[in-house]
Design a protein around this motif. Structure first.
Motif, PDB file in Angstrom:
ATOM      1  N   GLU A   1       0.362  -1.463  -0.169  1.00 58.37           N
ATOM      2  CA  GLU A   1      -0.144  -0.085   0.150  1.00 58.37           C
ATOM      3  C   GLU A   1       0.927   1.219   0.321  1.00 58.37           C
ATOM      4  N   LYS A   2       2.327   1.079  -0.123  1.00 61.04           N
ATOM      5  CA  LYS A   2       2.887   2.196  -0.299  1.00 61.04           C
ATOM      6  C   LYS A   2       2.723   3.189  -1.206  1.00 61.04           C
ATOM      7  N   ARG A   3       2.296   2.332  -3.186  1.00 60.97           N
ATOM      8  CA  ARG A   3       1.941   3.120  -3.773  1.00 60.97           C
ATOM      9  C   ARG A   3       0.641   2.607  -4.734  1.00 60.97           C
ATOM     10  N   LEU A   4      -0.237   3.885  -4.722  1.00 57.60           N
ATOM     11  CA  LEU A   4      -1.131   3.745  -5.573  1.00 57.60           C
ATOM     12  C   LEU A   4      -0.788   3.643  -7.532  1.00 57.60           C
ATOM     13  N   TYR A   5      -1.200   3.141  -7.898  1.00 57.16           N
ATOM     14  CA  TYR A   5      -1.810   3.058  -9.431  1.00 57.16           C
ATOM     15  C   TYR A   5      -3.112   3.318 -10.158  1.00 57.16           C
ATOM     16  N   VAL A   6      -3.285   4.503 -10.833  1.00 57.59           N
ATOM     17  CA  VAL A   6      -4.497   4.856 -11.231  1.00 57.59           C
ATOM     18  C   VAL A   6      -4.151   5.119 -12.675  1.00 57.59           C
ATOM     19  N   ALA A   7      -5.896   4.359 -13.805  1.00 54.99           N
ATOM     20  CA  ALA A   7      -5.361   4.710 -15.248  1.00 54.99           C
ATOM     21  C   ALA A   7      -5.976   5.694 -14.854  1.00 54.99           C
ATOM     22  N   GLU A   8      -5.398   6.058 -16.612  1.00 57.40           N
ATOM     23  CA  GLU A   8      -6.007   7.362 -17.675  1.00 57.40           C
ATOM     24  C   GLU A   8      -6.485   7.215 -18.710  1.00 57.40           C
ATOM     25  N   SER A   9      -8.092   6.892 -18.885  1.00 55.53           N
ATOM     26  CA  SER A   9      -8.793   6.780 -19.702  1.00 55.53           C
ATOM     27  C   SER A   9      -9.339   7.372 -21.021  1.00 55.53           C
ATOM     28  N   GLY A  10      -8.824   9.113 -20.789  1.00 56.96           N
ATOM     29  CA  GLY A  10      -9.392  10.113 -21.826  1.00 56.96           C
ATOM     30  C   GLY A  10      -9.306   9.947 -23.114  1.00 56.96           C
TER      31      GLY A  10
ATOM     32  N   LEU B   1      -1.118   4.632 -17.320  1.00 57.59           N
ATOM     33  CA  LEU B   1      -1.277   4.174 -16.126  1.00 57.59           C
ATOM     34  C   LEU B   1       0.028   4.641 -14.492  1.00 57.59           C
ATOM     35  N   ARG B   2      -0.682   5.804 -14.279  1.00 57.26           N
ATOM     36  CA  ARG B   2       0.230   6.669 -13.513  1.00 57.26           C
ATOM     37  C   ARG B   2       0.341   5.545 -12.268  1.00 57.26           C
ATOM     38  N   GLN B   3       1.257   6.552 -11.854  1.00 54.91           N
ATOM     39  CA  GLN B   3       2.273   5.853 -10.504  1.00 54.91           C
ATOM     40  C   GLN B   3       2.141   6.945  -9.332  1.00 54.91           C
ATOM     41  N   PHE B   4       1.633   6.864  -8.088  1.00 56.48           N
ATOM     42  CA  PHE B   4       1.935   7.241  -7.118  1.00 56.48           C
ATOM     43  C   PHE B   4       3.112   6.730  -6.010  1.00 56.48           C
ATOM     44  N   ASP B   5       3.243   7.861  -5.046  1.00 53.99           N
ATOM     45  CA  ASP B   5       3.731   6.900  -3.343  1.00 53.99           C
ATOM     46  C   ASP B   5       2.671   7.626  -2.511  1.00 53.99           C
ATOM     47  N   VAL B   6       2.363   6.786  -1.579  1.00 56.63           N
ATOM     48  CA  VAL B   6       1.693   6.790  -0.695  1.00 56.63           C
ATOM     49  C   VAL B   6       1.789   7.795   0.417  1.00 56.63           C
ATOM     50  N   GLU B   7       1.441   8.420   0.467  1.00 51.33           N
ATOM     51  CA  GLU B   7       1.939   9.591   1.716  1.00 51.33           C
ATOM     52  C   GLU B   7       1.223  10.176   2.989  1.00 51.33           C
TER      53      GLU B   7
END
Length: 311
Positions: free
Chosen positions: A190-199, A210-216
């Motif tokens: 759970e330290k990284r979140l992946y989110v789809a960009e479907s625009g 797919l974008r990636q984010f560090d979870v803080e």
């Protein structure tokens, strides 16, 4: 790359893919005849799959013994589904533009339907972390037409990713620069979140990524592009216990290693909208693809505890 004979529905692009599939696996059609299937979630403790048929406003139920039945009529154009840590169903309803929880007695509790005094766009997909926080995406697909919701003008100034705090109930924006945020999934820790960009669904200039984010804590730090799709655009996605990311695409399911390398594909004859892990042993990948639901064996399990037979 090592040559291993695989069935036609499996395409290996990296040697690591062979450890994730099996040459004797079959791509099975377990349910068909729907308008547009979405939102699969496995209930290991009940040995059944729930999934949405969005335009028909139904949530369907499948198990290996009885096949398909209706779980809920008049679903409000329910799309994405997940479970919270108490095992309750969490759904995103385009028609009501909300996120809703099904209680143990079958009643519904609206968890979020507005932000900053304005109605949400149309919550699309949702995931719950181990601390009970609910994270969901809010594109405009449910208000673009009357096919999967009710056509309306958006009230939100952006198409956000939200986090609903499990203690305070406060709804906060954690990402606001998507064209159309869609599926989302966390790494095993759970330290990284992946989110789809479907625009790209409505704008060919939007990259299918797919974008990636560090979870803080309850916030995100943008780490850029995790992966790009070479066929269609991403919609729903899941992460397995080894950290591989399995995402929907126009030609099937694409599997990426945690380093972003495309390992292989599960080729499906219909455009895939979403997927989840489940089955009696947790090693089945259920795939919602346009009019049908498919199932295939994989050699990994999902990170969600309810994807196994017992939780």
């Amino acid at each position: 790359m090592t040559e291993t004979l695989l069935p036609p529905h499996l395409l290996a692009l990296d040697d690591r893919f062979h450890a994730l599939v099996h040459p004797l696996s079959r791509l099975e059609t377990i349910a068909t005849g729907f308008t547009w299937t979405e939102g699969p979630v496995w209930f290991g403790d009940h040995e059944c799959l729930l999934f949405s048929d969005i335009p028909s406003q139904r949530v369907m139920r499948w198990n290996a013994r009885d096949g398909v039945s209706v779980y809920r009529e008049a679903s409000g154009f329910n799309n994405g589904n997940t479970r919270d840590r108490q095992g309750r169903l969490i759904g995103c309803r385009h028609g009501y533009r909300d996120v809703v929880r099904t209680e143990y007695d079958g009643s519904l509790t609206v968890l979020a339907d507005s932000y900053d005094g304005k109605r949400l766009n149309s919550p699309n997909d949702v995931v719950v972390t181990s601390d009970g926080a609910i994270w969901f995406t809010d594109p405009t697909y449910g208000i673009l037409s009357n096919f999967e919701g009710y056509q309306a003008k958006p009230e939100q100034v952006a198409h956000n990713v939200f986090r609903l705090d499990p203690v305070t109930g406060e709804l906060t924006v954690v990402a606001s620069d998507f064209t159309q945020p869609n599926g989302l999934a966390f790494s095993p820790d759970e330290k990284r979140l992946y989110v789809a960009e479907s625009g790209r669904s409505h704008d060919e200039t939007v990259a299918p990524i797919l974008r990636q984010f560090d979870v803080e804590g309850g916030t995100l730090k943008d780490r850029g592009v995790f992966a790009s799709l070479d066929c269609g655009f991403p919609d729903g996605l899941r992460v397995d216990t080894a950290g591989n990311v399995w995402t929907s695409a126009a030609d099937g399911v694409h599997c990426f290693a945690s380093d972003g390398a495309l390992l292989g594909k599960i080729l499906v004859p219909e455009t895939v909208a979403n997927l989840c892990f489940g089955g009696h042993d947790g090693h089945r990948l259920f795939i919602t693809a346009t009019t049908s639901v498919y199932c295939v064996f994989v050699n990994e399990q999902g990170t969600e505890p309810w994807t196994r037979a017992s939780i």
